[in-house]
Design a protein around this motif. Sequence first.
Motif, PDB file in Angstrom:
ATOM      1  N   SER A  33       0.823  -1.212   0.000  1.00 31.42           N
ATOM      2  CA  SER A  33       0.000   0.000   0.000  1.00 31.42           C
ATOM      3  C   SER A  33       0.851   1.254   0.000  1.00 31.42           C
ATOM      4  O   SER A  33       1.485   1.578   1.008  1.00 31.42           O
ATOM      5  CB  SER A  33      -0.927   0.016   1.220  1.00 31.42           C
ATOM      6  N   PHE A 187     -13.717   4.626   4.190  1.00 30.58           N
ATOM      7  CA  PHE A 187     -12.604   4.026   3.459  1.00 30.58           C
ATOM      8  C   PHE A 187     -13.051   2.781   2.700  1.00 30.58           C
ATOM      9  O   PHE A 187     -12.709   2.584   1.537  1.00 30.58           O
ATOM     10  CB  PHE A 187     -11.483   3.645   4.428  1.00 30.58           C
ATOM     11  N   GLN A 188     -13.827   1.933   3.375  1.00 30.34           N
ATOM     12  CA  GLN A 188     -14.239   0.682   2.749  1.00 30.34           C
ATOM     13  C   GLN A 188     -15.179   0.924   1.579  1.00 30.34           C
ATOM     14  O   GLN A 188     -15.039   0.300   0.512  1.00 30.34           O
ATOM     15  CB  GLN A 188     -14.900  -0.234   3.785  1.00 30.34           C
ATOM     16  N   ASN A 191     -13.292   2.090  -1.383  1.00 30.60           N
ATOM     17  CA  ASN A 191     -12.600   0.971  -2.025  1.00 30.60           C
ATOM     18  C   ASN A 191     -13.563   0.090  -2.811  1.00 30.60           C
ATOM     19  O   ASN A 191     -13.222  -0.414  -3.886  1.00 30.60           O
ATOM     20  CB  ASN A 191     -11.846   0.151  -0.979  1.00 30.60           C
ATOM     21  N   ARG A 194     -14.132   1.941  -6.031  1.00 32.67           N
ATOM     22  CA  ARG A 194     -12.921   1.931  -6.868  1.00 32.67           C
ATOM     23  C   ARG A 194     -12.706   0.562  -7.520  1.00 32.67           C
ATOM     24  O   ARG A 194     -12.236   0.481  -8.656  1.00 32.67           O
ATOM     25  CB  ARG A 194     -11.690   2.256  -6.022  1.00 32.67           C
ATOM     26  N   ASP A 195     -13.032  -0.496  -6.777  1.00 33.31           N
ATOM     27  CA  ASP A 195     -12.754  -1.859  -7.245  1.00 33.31           C
ATOM     28  C   ASP A 195     -13.990  -2.536  -7.832  1.00 33.31           C
ATOM     29  O   ASP A 195     -14.012  -3.761  -7.984  1.00 33.31           O
ATOM     30  CB  ASP A 195     -12.220  -2.705  -6.082  1.00 33.31           C
ATOM     31  N   PHE A 253      -8.861  10.053   0.899  1.00 33.64           N
ATOM     32  CA  PHE A 253     -10.113   9.384   0.538  1.00 33.64           C
ATOM     33  C   PHE A 253     -11.201  10.393   0.169  1.00 33.64           C
ATOM     34  O   PHE A 253     -12.081  10.085  -0.640  1.00 33.64           O
ATOM     35  CB  PHE A 253     -10.559   8.450   1.652  1.00 33.64           C
ATOM     36  N   ARG A 269     -10.469   2.036 -12.411  1.00 32.12           N
ATOM     37  CA  ARG A 269     -10.071   2.261 -11.022  1.00 32.12           C
ATOM     38  C   ARG A 269      -9.542   3.682 -10.861  1.00 32.12           C
ATOM     39  O   ARG A 269      -8.483   4.028 -11.383  1.00 32.12           O
ATOM     40  CB  ARG A 269      -9.014   1.248 -10.586  1.00 32.12           C
ATOM     41  N   ARG A 271      -7.804   6.832  -9.227  1.00 32.44           N
ATOM     42  CA  ARG A 271      -6.681   7.026  -8.311  1.00 32.44           C
ATOM     43  C   ARG A 271      -6.376   8.498  -8.183  1.00 32.44           C
ATOM     44  O   ARG A 271      -6.782   9.310  -9.019  1.00 32.44           O
ATOM     45  CB  ARG A 271      -5.447   6.252  -8.781  1.00 32.44           C
TER      46      ARG A 271
END
Length: 295
Positions: A33, A187-188, A191, A194-195, A253, A269, A271
């Motif tokens: 990470s 945060f989760q 993610n 993003r994923d 985030f 994704r 970034r």
Amino acid sequence: MTDRTVRRGAPTSLALYDATARDAAAAVISQYSTSFGLACRLLGNRPRPHVRSIYALVRVADEIVDGPAEAAGLSPAEAEVVLDELEAETLTAIERGFSANLIVHAFALTARECGIGEDLVRPFFTSMRTDLSTSDHDDASHDAYVYGSAEVVGLMCLQVFVNAGSTHPVAPSDVLVDGARRLGSAFQDVNFLRDLGHDETALGRDYLGLATGATTRTAVLDRIDGDLAAAASVIQLLPSDCRRAVTAAHDLFAALSERLRRSGDTTARVRVPDPVKARIALRAVLGGSPRGARA
């Protein structure tokens, strides 16, 4: 003199083992990470090794359910056995203060010093186990999964922030607990968004219920922004050697959330470019308040 003391400048065998375990945990975060590693480097010397140890155990557990174990030839049932063994070893190590697994040993040192107990460890492994059996989530299963996979990790870090270096761990305040949970949840969910493409195509998972129409992308982003705002308002209450790192992570985030809202491609994704990450980190180092914090 305890077994973990240093004598004539050389570590005892147990002190050397402890240090080697913490180095192993640091290697995990450096390999896996860049963003979390950047934020971790902004922590003070007191909490930094402990947060690395938490991340390392979390990462290893995640790898059991998210690809490497399968690539090594393990079936879901075999991966669950490995995960169960890791959970059992972790709980035993917290009790006895030693593990032959360096990552588990590092985590156990942190847990014993900072007051991380079974009440946080078990929900985490329960959520990891869910990845081996559940593909589609509704609101209830999403919330349960996020609690175990992310909110309790935030609570583990909070135990470190409050208790690292202390003789007797104490319980954090309710307002800090709420802030840690909401930051972990944000945060989760970031993610997950993003994923989204990878989770659907490679893993066959729908964590958010977008495929079934249970919620919308906009609703998820609104929830993320609400959680980030709530967390921002309590970061200033953390010990001074933790605030910069948590601010940097929060603002990273928040930037991801903005980019996700602007992006029309749900498969790519998103970034944050490295120069923007650097500006976020610099602002945190200079003592800037988290984005969205009340004045």
